[in-house]
Design a protein around this motif. Structure first.
Motif, PDB file in Angstrom:
ATOM      1  N   ASN A  17       0.915  -1.198  -0.147  1.00  0.00           N
ATOM      2  CA  ASN A  17      -0.068   0.093   0.079  1.00  0.00           C
ATOM      3  C   ASN A  17       0.939   1.354   0.111  1.00  0.00           C
ATOM      4  OD1 ASN A  17      -1.936   1.820   0.041  1.00  0.00           O
ATOM      5  ND2 ASN A  17      -2.704   1.345   2.430  1.00  0.00           N
ATOM      6  N   VAL A  41      -9.929  -1.305  -6.032  1.00  0.00           N
ATOM      7  CA  VAL A  41      -8.570  -1.275  -5.035  1.00  0.00           C
ATOM      8  C   VAL A  41      -9.003  -0.533  -3.716  1.00  0.00           C
ATOM      9  CG1 VAL A  41      -6.222  -0.517  -4.857  1.00  0.00           C
ATOM     10  CG2 VAL A  41      -7.146  -0.466  -7.093  1.00  0.00           C
ATOM     11  N   GLY A  42      -8.377  -1.420  -2.616  1.00  0.00           N
ATOM     12  CA  GLY A  42      -8.809  -0.757  -1.396  1.00  0.00           C
ATOM     13  C   GLY A  42      -7.640  -1.683  -0.338  1.00  0.00           C
ATOM     14  N   THR A  43      -7.653  -1.099   0.701  1.00  0.00           N
ATOM     15  CA  THR A  43      -6.616  -2.031   1.767  1.00  0.00           C
ATOM     16  C   THR A  43      -7.383  -3.075   2.377  1.00  0.00           C
ATOM     17  OG1 THR A  43      -7.743  -0.522   3.581  1.00  0.00           O
ATOM     18  CG2 THR A  43      -5.692   0.422   2.302  1.00  0.00           C
ATOM     19  N   THR A  44      -6.440  -3.779   3.022  1.00  0.00           N
ATOM     20  CA  THR A  44      -7.004  -5.054   3.446  1.00  0.00           C
ATOM     21  C   THR A  44      -6.949  -4.945   5.044  1.00  0.00           C
ATOM     22  OG1 THR A  44      -4.628  -5.905   3.647  1.00  0.00           O
ATOM     23  CG2 THR A  44      -5.848  -6.431   1.636  1.00  0.00           C
ATOM     24  N   SER A  50      -2.703  -3.538   0.085  1.00  0.00           N
ATOM     25  CA  SER A  50      -3.900  -3.393  -0.661  1.00  0.00           C
ATOM     26  C   SER A  50      -4.076  -4.655  -1.389  1.00  0.00           C
ATOM     27  CB  SER A  50      -3.870  -2.059  -1.496  1.00  0.00           C
ATOM     28  OG  SER A  50      -3.720  -0.897  -0.780  1.00  0.00           O
ATOM     29  N   ARG A  51      -5.491  -4.920  -1.589  1.00  0.00           N
ATOM     30  CA  ARG A  51      -5.911  -5.852  -2.586  1.00  0.00           C
ATOM     31  C   ARG A  51      -6.540  -5.266  -4.087  1.00  0.00           C
ATOM     32  NH1 ARG A  51      -8.007 -11.118  -2.435  1.00  0.00           N
ATOM     33  NH2 ARG A  51      -7.678 -11.076  -0.050  1.00  0.00           N
ATOM     34  N   ILE A  52      -6.063  -5.589  -5.132  1.00  0.00           N
ATOM     35  CA  ILE A  52      -6.337  -5.010  -6.395  1.00  0.00           C
ATOM     36  C   ILE A  52      -7.296  -6.377  -6.991  1.00  0.00           C
ATOM     37  CG2 ILE A  52      -5.794  -4.098  -8.439  1.00  0.00           C
ATOM     38  CD1 ILE A  52      -3.234  -3.053  -7.195  1.00  0.00           C
TER      39      ILE A  52
END
Length: 185
Positions: A17, A41-44, A50-52
């Motif tokens: 991230n 996209v967002g943080t885990t 981050s996960r895309i």
């Protein structure tokens, strides 16, 4: 291979991230000449990761090449293709629809209820509806709402997770499950 023979593939990618990482990943697709159909996209649960979720049309050989290229990126921790039968895919779609009379508003509310969507804003001349689902659900609702007049529409892009207890970073997957990418643990 002709583009009409391509199928939709969903990739889940865990990355650092940090600024520039998304740009780096998306440039890889454009360099290879592949169009990204959906990108979310967002943080885990770990704020440093981050996960895309990327959806792209292509064949199996193309996907293998893309996944190998992604794995070579320093900021990429793990890459996994999520097969439709082994994953859950959802997208948020918001519709702003003309609703100038109470009869029209009531009809739109009934449609929203049928689709288990939420009315998130009401004004004198419009309703805003939020729907969570797959493409077919979103398209079906869109087709029904077009008769009333869609003022605006926005889609978040598809997000997806593998079904069951397994995770993208599991090293203990059964042989029937996929285990692609590097472990982040």
């Amino acid at each position: 291979m002709k583009k009409e023979q391509y199928t939709r593939h969903t990739l889940s990618v865990l990355v650092e991230n940090a600024s520039g990482v998304l740009s780096q990943v998306s440039r890889l697709f454009s360099r290879k000449g592949y169009n990204i159909e959906s990108l979310a996209v967002g943080t885990t649960d770990d704020p440093a990761v981050s996960r895309i979720t990327i959806e792209v049309m292509g064949d199996n050989a193309m996907m293998e090449q893309l996944m190998n290229q992604l794995r070579k990126q320093f900021s990429v921790y793990s890459v996994q293709e999520l097969l439709p039968q082994r994953s859950i895919r959802r997208e948020l779609v918001m519709f702003k629809v003309k609703a100038e009379t109470s009869n029209v508003r009531n009809e739109i509310v009934q449609i929203a209820n049928i689709f288990r969507a939420s009315i998130i804003d009401v004004s004198i001349k419009s309703l805003t509806i939020a729907l969570i689902g797959d493409e077919s659900k979103a398209e079906a609702m869109q087709n029904l709402l077009e008769t009333f007049g869609i003022l605006e529409l926005v889609r978040t892009g598809m997000v997806a997770l593998e079904r069951g207890a397994y995770t993208i970073s599991d090293d203990n997957k059964e042989t029937t499950e996929f285990n692609l990418g590097k472990s982040i643990l």
